[in-house]
Structures are given as structure tokens and as C-alpha cells.
Write a protein that holds these residues in place. Structure first.
Motif, PDB file in Angstrom:
ATOM      1  N   LEU A 132       1.004  -1.300  -0.128  1.00  0.00           N
ATOM      2  CA  LEU A 132       0.003   0.059   0.168  1.00  0.00           C
ATOM      3  C   LEU A 132       0.819   1.233  -0.018  1.00  0.00           C
ATOM      4  O   LEU A 132       0.605   2.262  -0.804  1.00  0.00           O
ATOM      5  CB  LEU A 132      -0.870   0.103   1.085  1.00  0.00           C
ATOM      6  N   GLY A 133       1.883   1.105   1.008  1.00  0.00           N
ATOM      7  CA  GLY A 133       2.914   2.519   0.832  1.00  0.00           C
ATOM      8  C   GLY A 133       3.582   2.557  -0.299  1.00  0.00           C
ATOM      9  O   GLY A 133       3.722   3.534  -1.041  1.00  0.00           O
ATOM     10  N   VAL A 134       3.950   1.419  -1.053  1.00  0.00           N
ATOM     11  CA  VAL A 134       4.728   1.477  -2.324  1.00  0.00           C
ATOM     12  C   VAL A 134       3.765   2.210  -3.460  1.00  0.00           C
ATOM     13  O   VAL A 134       4.211   2.978  -4.280  1.00  0.00           O
ATOM     14  CB  VAL A 134       5.073   0.076  -2.658  1.00  0.00           C
ATOM     15  N   GLY A 135       2.531   1.650  -3.342  1.00  0.00           N
ATOM     16  CA  GLY A 135       1.631   2.124  -4.529  1.00  0.00           C
ATOM     17  C   GLY A 135       1.255   3.605  -4.411  1.00  0.00           C
ATOM     18  O   GLY A 135       1.183   4.421  -5.325  1.00  0.00           O
ATOM     19  N   ILE A 136       1.006   4.054  -3.117  1.00  0.00           N
ATOM     20  CA  ILE A 136       0.843   5.545  -2.802  1.00  0.00           C
ATOM     21  C   ILE A 136       1.920   6.490  -3.249  1.00  0.00           C
ATOM     22  O   ILE A 136       1.866   7.341  -3.930  1.00  0.00           O
ATOM     23  CB  ILE A 136       0.522   6.081  -1.398  1.00  0.00           C
ATOM     24  N   GLU A 137       3.131   5.830  -2.825  1.00  0.00           N
ATOM     25  CA  GLU A 137       4.464   6.633  -3.265  1.00  0.00           C
ATOM     26  C   GLU A 137       4.582   6.545  -4.662  1.00  0.00           C
ATOM     27  O   GLU A 137       4.933   7.635  -5.124  1.00  0.00           O
ATOM     28  CB  GLU A 137       5.585   5.739  -2.492  1.00  0.00           C
ATOM     29  N   GLY A 138       4.514   5.591  -5.396  1.00  0.00           N
ATOM     30  CA  GLY A 138       4.917   5.460  -6.779  1.00  0.00           C
ATOM     31  C   GLY A 138       3.875   6.272  -7.541  1.00  0.00           C
ATOM     32  O   GLY A 138       4.397   6.914  -8.638  1.00  0.00           O
ATOM     33  N   GLY A 139       2.639   6.668  -7.225  1.00  0.00           N
ATOM     34  CA  GLY A 139       1.926   7.306  -8.206  1.00  0.00           C
ATOM     35  C   GLY A 139       1.960   8.845  -7.690  1.00  0.00           C
ATOM     36  O   GLY A 139       1.984   9.910  -8.401  1.00  0.00           O
ATOM     37  N   SER A 140       2.654   9.221  -6.362  1.00  0.00           N
ATOM     38  CA  SER A 140       2.604  10.553  -5.849  1.00  0.00           C
ATOM     39  C   SER A 140       3.844  11.303  -6.165  1.00  0.00           C
ATOM     40  O   SER A 140       3.873  12.502  -6.585  1.00  0.00           O
ATOM     41  CB  SER A 140       2.359  10.574  -4.306  1.00  0.00           C
TER      42      SER A 140
END
Length: 546
Positions: free
Chosen positions: A179-187
Motif C-alpha cells: 500500500l505504501g509503495v503504491g501511494i508513493e509510486g503514484g505521488s
């Protein structure tokens, strides 16, 4: 005096007018009407000054920020780019460290092959969920706060993984990390693209991939460091705590995106942030800010007349948005379906299969991780000089590397081990090195291709596809290599997709080097067939010059 009503700033100003053209490389974009740049820009500056006189403590508290300003605005741009991109270390460490942790973790938790695959693949699956969460977080709370949430999730996930006593707890920890990776990758890409000047956008967004690759090297190094220690796999998986803490502290010194603030009608905050990131005495910087305001206002007015469902539909029904979405999804897919995540997660296993001992396989994984990291350095230095289309040709190099990796597995170890190891390692280094350079595109292109109103949504879809493909290739790696053999998988499947992608890039990949985000809107107004014709003409001229 400047009226505090935003509508006053939307009206034409009186006084001497001039037609504004913002020069970017060989192209330009017009504001579309006569503007007195100095007068209109000073109006926004006065709004910013009024906000400062009202006190900034509450504003800073709401924004979770301790503002810093550099006399040389370029230093602030670099500070923002480096610290934001540092988030990539967390993603990289979590991708590679599981490769070394598998050996001790499998024994301690008594994982079956299927459970082992789930532990590896639940992180990218969680990242799909994080990518979906990114849009509401980014749009409702801001780009920066979305990254803060990702750092908190990293911290929670690392603690759960390090303390796991069974496979179910490990699943939960890996999913939360995802979840952290996905939010970070898009932001991260969106935030950097919205903050930095156009001539530095490609280099600084590429820095994110540099830190991902550096994190992957670091992950292999951490795995090697704790390999011989009892319960060392717990230290490996818990090491993310150090990096998530650094990220959370660093983000507190960074501002919100000025484009996000303008889009949300916070013009005073937008100009104050913009003043920290640009030399506002420069005429072109003033014009860029007015273009930013105009674009944000147009998008805001459009969205005010639309429902959330209509915004989603606009990505598919409006030709400009549909072209950007199709193009970026294809490019993201090329970066994942060519096998990089499967290779990274199972690199130690692959090294063992080619003839290295379990311990040496962990150490030798540093070779692949190091090549990936070194490959990102040219992208940081030269992508904005050579352009996106030229950089996309790195695909040819990593395809050749895939072929050598597959050939290396064909050579019998019992009769010709040196040749097998030599060809395999040469192929691995070429694959990782060229892929490291190419992978930077998968973050730069989505971050710059969408309009301001669809940027978060577009990045959500691109990130979701990125991590969905990562989950697919990782989860199915063991089954696919059993059905197809290592050689068939690397040359036939991964190499075949790269081969097809080469021709897509030749004909349909537009050049966005050096253009403002507003100028890129104009590129995607063109039909794909027109872009293909332009690319064909340019290729003929290029080949005819020899």
C-alpha cells in the motif's frame, strides 16, 4: 490595493498589454489573450504577502511543514527533487531484500512454494491497492500528504514483517508495505513534475528510479550483511524502519505542489511556494506561473460542472486524455512485462540455479542490483538533453541482455560452467543496466502526460497497471519457468514483448522533452496517426542524413 476576491484577478487588467509567448526550446505556447504580465503577476505576489502578514504558523501546521528557502532557487528545486525521490529507496529495499530474506524466512516459517510466491507477490498486489488510494489522498489532502501516508504505511508494514511468526502475519505486513509503495509510486512523479522547471523535469523525476535502484542494491547489501546471523531475515525486513523515518522527517521541510494549490483556488499559497522554487524576477518564470493559473482555473471550472463519474469517463471519452492514457499504460506495461520484478525478487534463486552456493548467490545478487543502479545515472544526467524517444531505445539493449541470460541457461554447467556463468552474468549486467536507464521513462512519462485535472487519476491507473503486472509476473514466475524453462521465459516471453514494444515506440511515442505541462496538452490533442506520420518523417530525415 489588490482585492482579496479571486474573481478580480480573473478580469483583464488595464494598462499597457503585450502578447505573451513562453519560449521552451524550439517551441512556444501562448497564453491565448493579451496580458500585462508584470501587473498580473504582482497582484498574485501581493496576495501572497497578505497571507504572510496574517501569520503562517497555522498554515504550516496544517501543511505539516517547516519551510526552508534557499537564496538560489535552483538549490531548493534540487533539495525538493532529491528528498522526494529518496522515497524510492524504500521501494527498492523492499523489492530486493525479500530475495535474500527468502532463504532464512522459508525455513523459519516453513513456507511452501505457493506461500513463498504469495510473500513475494503480495507487495506488488498491495501496491495496486495503494495506487487506487493515491487519487483520493492526493486530490483531497495534497500530493505531499499522500507521500506522508505512504511513509507511515512503510513503517507499520516493516514492523509487522520483522515480527511475523507465521505466514498469515507476513502476508499482512507485505500487503501493507505494498500500500505504501503504491501511494508513493503514484505521488512522487506527479509532485516533482508539478514543482520543478520543465527543463529539469525529466532528470529529477528520473532521480526517483535512481533511488529505487540504489535501494535495490542496498537491499542486497543488507541481506548479505545479515545472512549469517541467526534470525537475520528479521533484521533484513525490519531495516525499512530507518529509511521510512528519514523520509518522514525530510518531507516535513517540503512545500505542497504550487499547481495543486492553484487548482484548489489557493492562489496566495501557490505564489509563495512558487517563489521558493523559481527566480520570480525572470520574465519566463512569471509567464509560466500565469499559464499555471490559467490552466488550473480552466480545469477547476470544468470539474465544477462534472460529477466524479464524469471525470473518470473523460479519461476515455475525451480524445486528448484517452491518447495520453493509452500511451502511458503501454509504456508502463513494457517496463513490467519484460520481467524486471520477477528477476529482482528471485535473483538469489536464479543465481543458485546457475551454479552459485546459497550464500554466494546472495552476494552475487549485488552484481545485478549494482548494474540496475548504475544504469539510472545516465538518465538523470542526459534524458532532458537527448529526449524521451532516444531514451526509449534502451529497450534494445536490455532485450539483447535477456537473450544472453537465456543462452546462459542453455550451456551445460557440468561441462562448461565458466562459459555458462560468463554469458549469464554478461546478459544480466546488460539487462539490468539498460533496464535501469529505460525504467526512468515509466515514471517520467505518466507524470507529465496528463492534464492537471486528470493527472492524479491517470497516475492511479498507470501505477495500478504497473503493480498489477509486477504482481502477475512475480506470482507466476515459478510456474512460467517450469512450463517454459528459464530460456523460453527470458527470450521467448519477456524478449518477445520487448521486441513488439520497440516498434510501438518508433511510430507512436511523442517527444515531450523541454516542454511545459501545458504545452504537452497540445501534443496529445493530435491524433495518434498524425504523431506516427511525424515520427516516420523524422526517421526518414534521420536515416537520410547518413
Amino acid at each position: 490595493m489588490v482585492s482579496q476576491e479571486v474573481s478580480d484577478l480573473d478580469q483583464p487588467t488595464v494598462g499597457q498589454k503585450e502578447k505573451i509567448t513562453y519560449q521552451a526550446s524550439c517551441d512556444s505556447v501562448e497564453l491565448g489573450e493579451d496580458h500585462d504580465v508584470e501587473k498580473e503577476f504582482s497582484d498574485f505576489v501581493q496576495l501572497g504577502e497578505k497571507l504572510k502578514t496574517k501569520g503562517t504558523f497555522w498554515n504550516n501546521f496544517k501543511n505539516v511543514e517547516f519551510p526552508i528557502t534557499f537564496k538560489n532557487r535552483n538549490n531548493m528545486v534540487y533539495f525538493l527533487g532529491v528528498f522526494t525521490s529518496f522515497a524510492g529507496i524504500l521501494s527498492g529495499v523492499d523489492q530486493s531484500i525479500i530475495s535474500g530474506a527468502h532463504i532464512g524466512m522459508n525455513k523459519a516459517l516453513q513456507l511452501t512454494q505457493h506461500e513463498n510466491s504469495l510473500v513475494s507477490s503480495l507487495m506488488p498486489l498491495g501496491a495496486v491497492g495503494g495506487s487506487i488510494l493515491m487519487t483520493p489522498l492526493s486530490e483531497n489532502f495534497g500530493r505531499k500528504k499522500a507521500m506522508l501516508v505512504s511513509g507511515i504505511l512503510y513503517t507499520i508494514g516493516a514492523i509487522i514483517c520483522a515480527a511475523a511468526l507465521d505466514n498469515e502475519t507476513m502476508y499482512a505486513g507485505r500487503f501493507i508495505l505494498g500500500l505504501g509503495v503504491g501511494i508513493e509510486g503514484g505521488s512522487v512523479g506527479v509532485y516533482i513534475a508539478e514543482c520543478v522547471p520543465p527543463n529539469q523535469r525529466g532528470n529529477l523525476v528520473s532521480l526517483y528510479q535512481f533511488f529505487i535502484a540504489f535501494g535495490e542494491v542496498l537491499g542486497f547489501a543488507i541481506a548479505a550483511m545479515f545472512f549469517g546471523i541467526h534470525g537475520g531475515w528479521r533484521y533484513m525486513l525490519g531495516s525499512s524502519l530507518l529509511f521510512s523515518t528519514i523520509l518522514l522527517v525530510g518531507l516535513m521541510f517540503l512545500p505542497e505542489s504550487p499547481r495543486y494549490l492553484a487548482y484548489n483556488n489557493k492562489y496566495a499559497e501557490a505564489i509563495n511556494v512558487y517563489d521558493r522554487l523559481r527566480d520570480t524576477s525572470d520574465h519566463s518564470s512569471k509567464v509560466e506561473f500565469l499559464e499555471l493559473i490559467k490552466s488550473a482555473k480552466a480545469e477547476r471550472e470544468l470539474r465544477a460542472r462534472q460529477s466524479r463519474i464524469q471525470v473518470w469517463l473523460d479519461l476515455f471519452t475525451i480524445a486528448r486524455n484517452r491518447r495520453a492514457l493509452f500511451y502511458t499504460v503501454i509504456m508502463v506495461s513494457l517496463g513490467q512485462l519484460t520481467g524486471i520484478n520477477a528477476v529482482m525478487y528471485y535473483l538469489s534463486t536464479m543465481m543458485a540455479n546457475i551454479g552459485f552456493s546459497s550464500e554466494n548467490a546472495v552476494f552475487m545478487s549485488l552484481v545485478g542490483g549494482g548494474a540496475l543502479w548504475l544504469g539510472t545515472i545516465p538518465a538523470i544526467l542526459y534524458m532532458d538533453r537527448f529526449g524521451r524517444r532516444v531514451w526509449g531505445m534502451n529497450l534494445v539493449g536490455f532485450t539483447f541482455g535477456l537473450v544472453l541470460v537465456g543462452v546462459g541457461y542453455l550451456i551445460p554447467l557440468d561441462t562448461n560452467k565458466p562459459a555458462a556463468l560468463g554469458i549469464y552474468l554478461t546478459g544480466l549486467i546488460l539487462y539490468m543496466g539498460f533496464f535501469g536507464a529505460y525504467a526512468c521513462l515509466t515514471w517520467v512519462l505518466p507524470a507529465e502526460s496528463f492534464s492537471i485535472g486528470t493527472r492524479s487519476l491517470g497516475m492511479t491507473i498507470c501505477s495500478s497497471f504497473l503493480y498489477l503486472w509486477a504482481f502477475t509476473v512475480t506470482y507466476n514466475f515459478n510456474r512460467m519457468k517450469t512450463a517454459m524453462t528459464y530460456t523460453g521465459l527470458t527470450i521467448g516471453f519477456y524478449g518477445g514483448i520487448a521486441f513488439l514494444g520497440f516498434f510501438y515506440q518508433i511510430f507512436f511515442m511523442p517527444e515531450t522533452k523541454g516542454k511545459t505541462l501545458e504545452e504537452i496538452d497540445e501534443i496529445f490533442e493530435k491524433p495518434a496517426i498524425e504523431i506516427a506520420k511525424e515520427n516516420s518523417r523524422n526517421m526518414k530525415r534521420f536515416l537520410g542524413s547518413f
